[in-house]
Design an enzyme around this catalytic site. Structure first.
Site, short mmCIF file in Angstrom:
data_model
loop_
_atom_site.label_atom_id
_atom_site.label_comp_id
_atom_site.label_asym_id
_atom_site.label_seq_id
_atom_site.Cartn_x
_atom_site.Cartn_y
_atom_site.Cartn_z
CE LYS A 298 3.20 10.40 -12.03
NZ LYS A 298 4.41 9.90 -11.40
CG ASP B 16 7.65 3.32 -8.94
OD1 ASP B 16 6.61 3.40 -9.62
OD2 ASP B 16 8.05 4.23 -8.20
CG PHE C 206 10.48 10.88 -8.80
CD1 PHE C 206 10.79 11.99 -8.03
CD2 PHE C 206 9.15 10.53 -8.94
CE1 PHE C 206 9.77 12.74 -7.43
CE2 PHE C 206 8.13 11.27 -8.35
CZ PHE C 206 8.45 12.39 -7.59
C1 LIG Z 1 4.87 10.02 -10.00
C2 LIG Z 1 5.65 8.87 -9.48
C3 LIG Z 1 5.54 8.45 -8.15
C4 LIG Z 1 4.74 9.20 -7.12
O1 LIG Z 1 3.40 9.32 -7.45
P1 LIG Z 1 2.49 10.44 -6.73
O2 LIG Z 1 1.10 10.09 -7.16
O3 LIG Z 1 2.93 11.78 -7.23
O4 LIG Z 1 2.70 10.29 -5.27
C5 LIG Z 1 6.24 7.32 -7.78
N1 LIG Z 1 7.02 6.65 -8.66
C6 LIG Z 1 7.16 7.04 -9.94
C7 LIG Z 1 8.01 6.24 -10.86
C8 LIG Z 1 6.49 8.17 -10.39
O5 LIG Z 1 6.65 8.57 -11.65
#
Ligand SMILES: *Cc1c(COP(=O)(O)O)cnc(C)c1O
Length: 408
Positions: A261, A232, A147
């Site tokens: 986040k 990520d 994700f």
């Molecule tokens: C939440 C998330 C994203 C995307 O972040 P948004 O601020 O919702 O665009 C990307 N990578 C990971 C691992 C995430 O948990």
């Protein structure tokens, strides 16, 4: 004389959303009106322990005093300049954030998906300018179950059909390999590979933790193959797992780290791409940008977030309370829990499907005053604010035991 303002009830607000709000979410039926620390309160004044923490956007809890103070002070002075001009908060933010992660340079963005998109662009540019991949031939290797966000390019390499169906045509240039499989990764990497992009722990997939040695393996493989390792850390980073970055569990330093986040302290969207100069230096004026990225309010809040993390207190809490979480969950295995994965204050809990879907268990927990979110099937995710106390955590585990029918 003023007429009393009639505020709408939770039920009224939920039904008022229906005709006017895009239906891209299916929230639990709780309408939050205020919050502090690890607790939120609904319109009717019912209190809930927040065991989701905004998918880790609220690592420091709701309205942490240091973060609110930083935001207030900045609101009194300067909120937005655009990057057409410098602002007096950005240099300090970039220095502190670079220092926290041990990487040289920062590209400030806003949302997580933007950080991922920016990381992809940087990796492709690096592949053409530095590695010498022929024009438009660069590939990026990603993991199944990933994700990374919701943009058209990012859903192009998702393996979640729900996230993809109806959104094609998709962006080419991605190869998908199984997660936690170095042999498959090795086979997918070649002279066109710009980068390997992975989550050090797959959050949305259900807190999937790779075997020890996987991250070291990815590091060695990408170095050997002359391609970038992009981690990520948008959900796994900033204290959640007991480390500033989840890759520190294997003492690995990626070429590119994506943050989001919790970087915004639960106040404003703040994200960033971090890398050393030999990578992030491929960007020149005009090649990439963002109207809001690096704005002074975001920089002020982001700086205060970095200051909190520099104390080490939150990483320590995640480690210590993580042991309590793990022990508590271990005690539930065979009593409504069929398995779980946990690192720091972060767990994916597989509930016995006979007891209900993750959604149903989440709804039962809500009625017990605990807010969680299901991921897939019968898996729920626990990710409380790192400010939660041991007593609160134990109480939450007690509520979980109760709704699974194995506790008082
Ligand atoms: C939440 C998330 C994203 C995307 O972040 P948004 O601020 O919702 O665009 C990307 N990578 C990971 C691992 C995430 O948990």
């Amino acid at each position: 004389m003023t007429a009393a303002v009639r505020t709408r009830s939770s039920a009224e607000l939920i039904s008022a959303e229906k005709p006017v709000l895009a239906h891209n979410y299916h929230p639990l039926p709780v309408v939050v009106a205020r919050a502090e620390g690890a607790f939120v309160e609904d319109v009717e004044g019912r209190r809930y322990l927040d065991m989701l923490a905004g998918y880790s956007a609220l690592n420091f809890g709701h309205r942490h005093p240091a973060l609110i103070a930083a935001a207030h002070q900045q609101l009194e002075r300067l909120t937005l300049t655009s990057r057409a001009f410098h602002n007096d908060r950005l240099a300090g933010f970039a220095e502190r954030l670079a220092g926290l992660t041990g990487l040289d340079m920062v590209l400030p963005m806003n949302t997580g998906a933007e950080a991922v998109e920016s990381g992809i662009k940087v990796a492709r540019k690096w592949a053409y300018d530095v590695k010498g991949v022929p024009a438009d031939q660069a590939t990026i290797v990603v993991a199944a179950g990933n994700f990374h966000g919701r943009t058209t390019t990012i859903v192009s390499f998702s393996t979640d059909e729900e996230a993809r169906a109806g959104f094609g045509p998709f962006t080419p240039g991605f190869r998908i390999v199984p997660y936690n499989d170095l042999t498959a990764l090795e086979a997918a990497v070649d002279e066109t590979t710009a980068a390997v992009l992975i989550e050090p722990i797959q959050g949305e997939a259900g807190v999937i933790i790779p075997d020890d040695g996987y991250l070291v393996g990815v590091r060695e493989l990408t170095r050997r193959a002359n391609c970038l390792f992009i981690a990520d850390e948008i959900q796994s980073g900033l204290g959640r797992t007991g480390h500033t970055l989840a890759v520190e569990h294997e003492m690995v330093v990626p070429d590119v780290v994506l943050l989001g986040k919790a970087l915004g302290g639960g106040i404003v969207p703040v994200s960033a791409v971090l890398a050393n100069r030999d990578v992030l230096g491929v960007l020149h004026p005009g090649e990439h940008g963002s109207t809001f990225g690096g704005n002074p309010l975001a920089a002020a809040v982001g700086t205060a977030v970095v200051e909190l993390l520099e104390t080490g207190e939150f990483q320590r809490r995640a480690t210590e309370l993580g042991a309590v979480l793990r022990d508590g969950l271990a005690g539930l295995v065979g009593h409504g829990v069929v398995g779980f994965r946990a690192r720091g204050l972060w767990a994916g809990v597989d509930v016995d499907p006979a007891l209900g879907t993750g959604r149903e268990v989440s709804a039962r927990l809500m009625r017990e005053g605990i807010l969680v979110k299901d991921t897939h099937g019968s898996t729920i995710r626990l990710a409380p604010p790192l400010t939660i106390t041991e007593e609160e955590l134990v109480a939450a585990l007690g509520s979980l035991a109760k709704v699974l029918g194995s506790g008082a």
